[in-house]
Design an enzyme around this catalytic site. Structure first.
Site, PDB file in Angstrom:
ATOM      1  N   ASP A   1     -11.179   2.605   3.476  1.00  0.00           N
ATOM      2  CA  ASP A   1     -11.392   1.162   3.349  1.00  0.00           C
ATOM      3  C   ASP A   1     -12.886   0.835   3.257  1.00  0.00           C
ATOM      4  O   ASP A   1     -13.262  -0.270   2.893  1.00  0.00           O
ATOM      5  CB  ASP A   1     -10.798   0.437   4.575  1.00  0.00           C
TER       6      ASP A   1
ATOM      7  N   LYS B   1       0.844  -1.206   0.000  1.00  0.00           N
ATOM      8  CA  LYS B   1       0.000   0.000   0.000  1.00  0.00           C
ATOM      9  C   LYS B   1       0.876   1.252   0.000  1.00  0.00           C
ATOM     10  O   LYS B   1       0.604   2.209  -0.730  1.00  0.00           O
ATOM     11  CB  LYS B   1      -0.952  -0.031   1.210  1.00  0.00           C
TER      12      LYS B   1
ATOM     13  N   GLN C   1      -4.789  -1.775   9.243  1.00  0.00           N
ATOM     14  CA  GLN C   1      -4.558  -3.084   8.648  1.00  0.00           C
ATOM     15  C   GLN C   1      -5.161  -4.175   9.543  1.00  0.00           C
ATOM     16  O   GLN C   1      -4.874  -4.227  10.735  1.00  0.00           O
ATOM     17  CB  GLN C   1      -3.044  -3.310   8.454  1.00  0.00           C
TER      18      GLN C   1
END
Ligand code: NAP
Length: 299
Positions: free
Chosen positions: A120, A53, A97
């Site tokens: 997200d 990422k 994460q």
């Protein structure tokens, strides 16, 4: 029939090239888009994902702020960091994460992220947006799958879409997105009886169970579009999906490879959502309901 390959790597590359232009445009207006990534603990797979990422951000000219917390960090530490990042105007997207260590309540952490930085798409506000068909930040993996499907030029409306896997991050949002596009959607999971009786009816089959070799040719309708979300590491270290690629490609009309299919698109959609967030801040966003944050009702 041998299936045509849906090349996620190539699509991701082409999108990232366009993103560099969007970043340049934002910068001319005084906004340098930034993504904060929070990693708690030292799960090796998570480290790789975070690394990918951060690399994608660099590739597109997006600033990345990497925050690593030790595995023993408490929930309060994570929440305090999120509060800081929520208030930081240089941060347009915040990603935590997953998975988090078991002593941390994942829902509480995800709900702490400001909805206008939830790139997200896991905050309940964005999940709700998905349910009513007005998403601000679609979750990255199903969003990537949606774009991959679009490259086939096939209209999803009226098609039978069968999703194998019902997780909150892949299967369920994928189902909602395809429903929004007027597909007839079936979601299968580990308790589904006779999986093949469902998959065989699929015009669009999406495998997202995390089980190598789960989808074999006998389960696939002739001419189906097959999207393999699975990422599984075999004992010999090879990475494979959930689909028996060599067998199924002889029946499908289109198929994604693993690696090089959905994976590169997931990371790319994270950049897309981060840019969208920055553009919304400026009121220059495009797409679904993107007239700027003032026009979006926030909780
Ligand atoms: P997950 O949370 O473990 O969910 C797996 C889902 O598959 C569950 O709904 C489970 O059913 C279902 N399932 C398991 N075995 C099954 C079977 N034999 N038949 C039918 N359904 C079955 O996994 P996830 O996070 O959604 O990820 C799924 C896979 O996608 C993994 O391989 C993961 O690495 C991969 N992934 C890839 C990307 C990418 O960018 N390409 C992104 C995210 C995930 P129950 O609900 O009944 O347990």
């Amino acid at each position: 029939m041998t299936a045509r390959i849906i090349d996620g790597k190539a699509l991701a590359h082409s999108l990232r090239t366009q993103y560099r232009e969007r970043v340049a445009q934002l910068k001319t207006q005084g906004v340098a888009p930034g993504l904060a990534v929070i990693l708690v603990g030292d799960n090796p797979a998570s480290k790789v994902y975070v690394g990918n990422k951060v690399k994608a951000c660099e590739e597109c000219g997006v600033a990345s702020f990497h925050h690593s917390l030790p595995a023993e960090a408490g929930e309060a530490d994570v929440l305090a960091l999120i509060a800081r990042l929520n208030a930081d105007p240089t941060v347009h997207g915040i990603l935590v994460q997953l998975p988090l260590p078991p002593h941390i309540d994942v829902r509480r952490v995800l709900e702490a992220i400001a909805v206008d930085k939830d790139v997200d798409g896991f905050h309940l506000y964005n999940v709700g947006g998905l349910v009513v068909g007005n998403t601000i930040f679609p979750p990255c993996t199903p969003y990537g799958v949606q774009l991959l499907l679009e490259t086939t030029g096939i209209d999803v409306a009226g098609k039978n879409a069968v999703i194998v896997g019902a997780s909150n991050i892949v299967g369920k949002p994928m189902a909602l997105m395809l429903l929004q596009k007027e597909a007839t959607v079936t979601i299968c999971h580990a308790k589904t009886r006779d999986l093949a009786q469902h998959t065989i009816l699929a015009d669009i089959l999406i495998a997202a169970a995390g089980k190598p070799g789960l989808i074999v040719p006998q389960m696939v309708k002739q001419g189906a579009i097959v999207i393999d979300v699975g990422i599984n590491r075999l004992p010999d270290n090879r990475i494979v999906g959930d689909v028996d690629f060599d067998g199924v490609k002889e029946k499908a009309s289109w198929i994604t490879p693993v690696p090089g299919g959905v994976g590169p698109m997931t990371v790319t959609m994270l950049i897309e959502n981060t840019l969208k967030s920055a553009e919304l801040r400026l009121g220059t966003g495009q797409g679904i309901g993107h007239q700027g944050w003032d026009s979006v009702t926030l909780p």
